[in-house]
Design an enzyme around this catalytic site. Structure first.
Site, short mmCIF file in Angstrom:
data_model
loop_
_atom_site.label_atom_id
_atom_site.label_comp_id
_atom_site.label_asym_id
_atom_site.label_seq_id
_atom_site.Cartn_x
_atom_site.Cartn_y
_atom_site.Cartn_z
N GLU A 1 0.82 -1.20 0.00
CA GLU A 1 0.00 0.00 0.00
C GLU A 1 0.86 1.26 0.00
O GLU A 1 0.41 2.33 -0.42
CB GLU A 1 -0.92 -0.02 1.23
CG GLU A 1 -2.22 0.73 1.03
CD GLU A 1 -3.21 0.50 2.16
OE1 GLU A 1 -4.26 -0.10 1.91
OE2 GLU A 1 -2.92 0.89 3.31
N HIS B 1 7.91 -27.01 -0.90
CA HIS B 1 7.36 -28.13 -1.65
C HIS B 1 6.33 -27.68 -2.68
O HIS B 1 5.62 -28.50 -3.25
CB HIS B 1 6.76 -29.15 -0.68
CG HIS B 1 7.76 -29.75 0.23
ND1 HIS B 1 8.31 -31.00 0.05
CD2 HIS B 1 8.37 -29.24 1.33
CE1 HIS B 1 9.19 -31.25 1.01
NE2 HIS B 1 9.25 -30.20 1.81
N LYS C 1 -14.97 0.29 -4.57
CA LYS C 1 -16.19 0.62 -3.85
C LYS C 1 -17.19 1.39 -4.71
O LYS C 1 -18.40 1.22 -4.56
CB LYS C 1 -15.87 1.40 -2.57
CG LYS C 1 -15.26 0.53 -1.49
CD LYS C 1 -15.16 1.26 -0.18
CE LYS C 1 -14.59 0.33 0.90
NZ LYS C 1 -14.46 1.02 2.18
#
Length: 444
Positions: A285, A306, A420
């Site tokens: 951010e 792995h 948003k």
């Protein structure tokens, strides 16, 4: 008191001779801009000397509130998203036992997603429990947290009564404005302030992080003391070669300029998983803007050796690693001998399990460096509050310096809530009529 240590030798060797030192003027200028308040985002520099400004009286007030919650709650739900919960969770997960009952109140986290199943299961789990809520939101209108707090507030009042609920709901919010502040004042909740000049991802050493950590039963006094030690170790007066934050910022920017676009945070201790999650938010951010920035990723070794280990070993050479290594574990476990030795591991009999883990760490470092992956290593003497406090401030100050060297504003987040507008339009929120029509037309 010992300090965490940074080793850059296995990363600097991938740069031209003198390349790290060449960053000294840029790093010094970047840190001076932070100190002088002349950098972009200078209205969000309250974290810079926060550790040294925290008083014993303030710690006592936080601890007293935590003690009240612990005494009256079986579970405490921390409602917050991003920086409003990741720092606290990073420390709590790092210090908590992996299995079995925790001491005192159970700490739960919500308000960081909008999953109906998650919230339903949470409310079901809390039905027969005395629970409290720490509501963390500067505005009080962040969708994920506001939705969750509305649910939990209603449930807490229904189960405990409105007067009793007042004693176990705490608000951490803006000093004067916002929905969460209005609610806290109206209902009479105990409240703490999120300073105006501290952004969420830098707020772990404010009540945002300190109160939940204290509620979990850990020493915020020691955490703050560690941060204070690192504040001194990374001061502008500390020579470049001795300043770990300056060195880290210089190396990662040098590697970035040489095509290393992805930094992978590595741990060999499962308890540090959420520390990596906090680190990813802090750096992602802060630096990911203006079409710039190192992409922060993380792996948990040896588990991910792995799976992701294959890509790291032989994938595209655009990556470098930063390893957090805990020198001494808190517990001791010896590898047993077996008469049949079917697994062929008797050569390890009598050795500490941690020795095997450390050799896996060293072997991985050598293999990755040989494979073309630069590697920095941060060693912690132990996994406790003091060293976590050091680590937190180290990454915070290095982030501020590094972002300034990169040439971005490390303290804003202009794109983090772009989704948003579309979400509210799709939900037909009042005031979004034009956006609703436009976006629905796009989806036809």
């Amino acid at each position: 008191m010992e300090m965490i240590k940074l080793d850059i030798t296995k990363a600097a060797c991938f740069l031209e001779k003198g390349a790290v030192e060449s960053f000294e003027p840029k790093v010094a200028a970047a840190q001076k801009a932070l100190e002088d308040g002349t950098c972009p985002g200078n209205d969000f520099l309250g974290w810079l000397h926060l550790p040294s400004s925290i008083t014993p009286a303030f710690i006592d007030e936080l601890q007293a509130t935590a003690d009240t919650l612990r005494a009256n709650c079986e579970a405490i739900v921390v409602a917050g998203i991003g920086g409003s919960y990741l720092g606290a969770r990073a420390v709590i997960e790092a210090l908590s036992p992996a299995f079995g009952a925790k001491t005192g109140a159970e700490i739960l986290f919500a308000g960081n997603n909008i999953s109906e199943d998650y919230l339903f299961e949470l409310t079901e789990y809390l039905k027969d429990k005395k629970f409290g809520v720490i509501n963390i939101s500067k505005s009080g209108t962040t969708t994920e947290t506001a939705l969750t707090f509305r649910l939990l507030k209603k449930q807490c009042e229904a189960q405990r009564g409105k007067e009793e609920a007042k004693k176990v709901i705490v608000a951490i919010t803006d000093a004067k404005k916002g929905a969460a502040r209005t609610c806290a004042d109206k209902e009479g909740y105990k409240s703490f302030i999120i300073p105006d000049n501290v952004g969420g991802r830098f707020s772990v050493l404010t009540p945002v992080g300190l109160l939940p950590i204290a509620c979990a039963g850990f020493s915020i006094k020691e955490l703050v003391a560690g941060a204070q030690e690192m504040e001194k170790a990374c001061a502008p007066s500390v020579p470049f070669a001795e300043n770990p934050a300056a060195q880290y910022a210089a190396v990662r920017n040098g590697l970035y300029q040489n095509g290393k676009k992805i930094e992978i945070m590595v741990n060999f201790q499962p308890k540090l998983h959420y520390f990596s999650e906090w680190w990813k938010q802090l750096y992602g951010e802060s630096e990911g803007k203006d079409l710039k920035g190192i992409f922060p990723a993380s792996v948990d070794f040896t588990t991910d050796l792995h799976s992701m280990g294959q890509w790291i070993q032989e994938g595209e050479r655009t990556i470098f690693e930063t390893v957090i290594s805990v020198e001494t574990p808190e517990k001791k476990l010896l590898f047993p001998s077996d008469e049949e030795n079917l697994d062929g591991l008797n050569f390890l009999a009598g050795k500490r399990v941690d020795e095997v883990n450390k050799m896996a760490e060293l072997g991985t470092q050598l293999a990755h460096v040989d494979g073309g992956v630069p590697n920095m290593r941060i060693s912690m003497p132990r996994l406790n509050e003091r060293y976590l406090g050091q680590l937190i401030y180290f990454f915070e100050i290095a982030c501020g310096i590094s972002g300034n060297v990169l040439g971005v504003n490390p303290f804003n987040q202009p794109g983090v809530e772009a989704y948003k507008k579309n979400m509210f339009a799709l939900l037909d929120k009042p005031g979004y009529e034009k956006e609703s029509e436009a976006i629905k037309a796009r989806l036809k």
